[in-house]
Design an enzyme around this catalytic site. Sequence first.
Site, short mmCIF file in Angstrom:
data_model
loop_
_atom_site.label_atom_id
_atom_site.label_comp_id
_atom_site.label_asym_id
_atom_site.label_seq_id
_atom_site.Cartn_x
_atom_site.Cartn_y
_atom_site.Cartn_z
N LYS A 209 23.27 53.13 50.14
CA LYS A 209 24.24 53.92 49.30
C LYS A 209 25.14 52.26 48.67
O LYS A 209 25.81 52.77 47.41
CB LYS A 209 25.17 54.95 50.16
CG LYS A 209 24.14 55.64 50.07
CD LYS A 209 23.90 56.90 49.10
CE LYS A 209 23.18 57.86 48.99
NZ LYS A 209 22.48 58.71 48.09
N SER B 226 27.40 57.75 47.42
CA SER B 226 28.40 58.11 48.90
C SER B 226 29.76 57.89 48.58
O SER B 226 29.61 56.38 48.25
CB SER B 226 27.59 58.31 49.44
OG SER B 226 28.38 59.09 50.79
N ASN C 231 19.37 60.78 41.93
CA ASN C 231 19.78 61.41 43.10
C ASN C 231 18.78 61.93 44.23
O ASN C 231 20.28 61.82 44.71
CB ASN C 231 20.05 63.40 42.16
CG ASN C 231 20.52 63.39 43.20
OD1 ASN C 231 21.23 63.76 44.01
ND2 ASN C 231 19.40 65.26 43.60
N TYR D 228 22.12 54.41 55.67
CA TYR D 228 22.34 54.64 54.90
C TYR D 228 23.66 53.86 54.08
O TYR D 228 23.74 54.19 52.78
CB TYR D 228 22.39 56.34 55.39
CG TYR D 228 23.05 57.50 53.95
CD1 TYR D 228 22.06 57.90 53.74
CD2 TYR D 228 24.77 57.34 53.51
CE1 TYR D 228 22.41 59.11 52.41
CE2 TYR D 228 25.04 58.37 53.22
CZ TYR D 228 23.85 59.70 52.54
OH TYR D 228 24.27 60.34 51.92
N VAL E 293 9.68 59.31 45.24
CA VAL E 293 10.44 59.00 43.81
C VAL E 293 10.49 57.66 45.11
O VAL E 293 10.67 56.44 44.40
CB VAL E 293 12.01 58.93 43.83
CG1 VAL E 293 11.74 60.05 43.08
CG2 VAL E 293 13.03 59.32 44.88
N1 LIG Z 1 25.15 66.61 50.67
C1 LIG Z 1 26.36 66.03 51.37
O1 LIG Z 1 27.02 65.88 51.52
C2 LIG Z 1 26.64 64.14 50.32
C3 LIG Z 1 27.29 63.28 50.30
C4 LIG Z 1 27.40 62.55 49.80
C5 LIG Z 1 25.70 61.33 48.48
N2 LIG Z 1 25.21 62.47 49.24
C6 LIG Z 1 23.50 62.27 48.61
O2 LIG Z 1 23.41 63.32 47.35
C7 LIG Z 1 21.78 63.44 47.24
C8 LIG Z 1 21.48 64.85 47.51
O3 LIG Z 1 21.99 65.12 48.61
P1 LIG Z 1 21.47 67.06 49.03
O4 LIG Z 1 22.30 66.94 50.15
O5 LIG Z 1 21.77 67.11 47.41
O6 LIG Z 1 20.62 67.01 49.31
P2 LIG Z 1 19.43 68.03 49.89
O7 LIG Z 1 18.68 67.44 50.69
O8 LIG Z 1 20.02 69.27 49.97
O9 LIG Z 1 18.70 67.57 49.11
C9 LIG Z 1 17.89 66.13 48.38
C10 LIG Z 1 16.59 66.76 47.62
O10 LIG Z 1 16.21 65.52 47.20
C11 LIG Z 1 14.75 65.38 47.84
N3 LIG Z 1 13.67 64.54 48.44
C12 LIG Z 1 14.45 63.64 49.07
N4 LIG Z 1 12.84 62.60 49.46
C13 LIG Z 1 12.40 62.52 48.07
C14 LIG Z 1 11.45 62.21 47.42
N5 LIG Z 1 11.01 60.54 48.08
N6 LIG Z 1 10.80 61.53 46.41
C15 LIG Z 1 11.55 63.27 45.92
N7 LIG Z 1 12.63 64.28 45.99
C16 LIG Z 1 12.95 63.70 47.63
C17 LIG Z 1 14.40 66.60 48.55
O11 LIG Z 1 13.26 66.99 48.61
C18 LIG Z 1 15.02 67.56 47.60
O12 LIG Z 1 14.97 68.88 47.51
C19 LIG Z 1 21.26 62.59 48.21
O13 LIG Z 1 21.21 60.99 47.52
C20 LIG Z 1 22.32 62.28 49.55
O14 LIG Z 1 22.47 61.07 49.99
C21 LIG Z 1 24.93 64.10 49.82
#
Ligand SMILES: NC(=O)c1ccc[n+]([C@@H]2O[C@H](COP(=O)([O-])OP(=O)(O)OC[C@H]3O[C@@H](n4cnc5c(N)ncnc54)[C@H](O)[C@@H]3O)[C@@H](O)[C@H]2O)c1
Length: 266
Positions: free
Chosen positions: A177, A159, A94, A173, A68
């Site tokens: 966000k 987030s 996402n 980060y 992305v």
């Molecule tokens: N897990 C948490 O506690 C949390 C808290 C707040 C926000 N978030 C946000 O939620 C979103 C999802 O995170 P998650 O926890 O599910 O993480 P995760 O690592 O489990 O999943 C993220 C997915 O995004 C894909 N990805 C990463 N970089 C990419 C790129 N350049 N192009 C295409 N795909 C890409 C990865 O391959 C993965 O499948 C993120 O934006 C993260 O910042 C997560």
Amino acid sequence: MKTQDLFDVTGLSVIITGGAKGLGRAFAEAMLDNDARVVLLDKDESSLDQAVSELKARGDVAGVSVDVTDRDAVRAAVNKAVERNGRLDVVFANAGIDAGPGFLSMAGERDPEGAIEAVPDRLWDKVIDTNLTSIFSTIRAAVPHMKRQNGGRIILTSSIASIRPGAIVGMPYQIAKAGVSHLAKQSALELARYNILVNAILPGPFLTQLTTPDLKKRFEAGSPIHRVGRPEEIQGLALFLASPASSYITGTHIVIDGGALLGRAD
Ligand SMILES: NC(=O)c1ccc[n+]([C@@H]2O[C@H](COP(=O)([O-])OP(=O)(O)OC[C@H]3O[C@@H](n4cnc5c(N)ncnc54)[C@H](O)[C@@H]3O)[C@@H](O)[C@H]2O)c1
């Protein structure tokens, strides 16, 4: 509309970036279980293939491999998904990555690696590209299709870091966000007249691969309910924001954090 149809997303065409794992995959399950048609966009090809083959049992799902941060590739991938499903109703922007250490270690001491003066340009650029610019590129690619249809839903994963500075998550980060949360409001304002609703989900700590065992322990200790979220606990909010139930909601930040922003109570 009958109230029992408020959460009806049957047949909707949905795109989810970062849909192969974690929260994106949970969004996909929620959409598929409710008979929407889903295209996952992810750069991790093996996880993408695995997710698509596992999710096929739940419904109509396909995958497009794309990084992305490649702006042209995002536009091409969105167009491909729209070609497949004939329209575009819902986009979950996402995909995201972590950003290295914050200025305090897990033990509460200053971590020189997380200090402002130690943040490498490469890390700053990568996190801003992935966690902020890609969200804009995804919105930009989706909007022409939604304008043509006079409607759509755009749901951004931000987030709680976007509204509360923190010590243990890296600076880029936090700032990326904050940008995503404002992007939801700014886009919502511009797109309202086209019946395109834009909202941001602000998760607190959820158990995904982004949450290392150390982070998990730290988050549990800071939470009034003493635990992090399970990815399936975000599905109700995803369904709400994609469905008629939220038709009068736009430009809003919805926090889903098990009370983490409140801090510990005991
Ligand atoms: N897990 C948490 O506690 C949390 C808290 C707040 C926000 N978030 C946000 O939620 C979103 C999802 O995170 P998650 O926890 O599910 O993480 P995760 O690592 O489990 O999943 C993220 C997915 O995004 C894909 N990805 C990463 N970089 C990419 C790129 N350049 N192009 C295409 N795909 C890409 C990865 O391959 C993965 O499948 C993120 O934006 C993260 O910042 C997560």
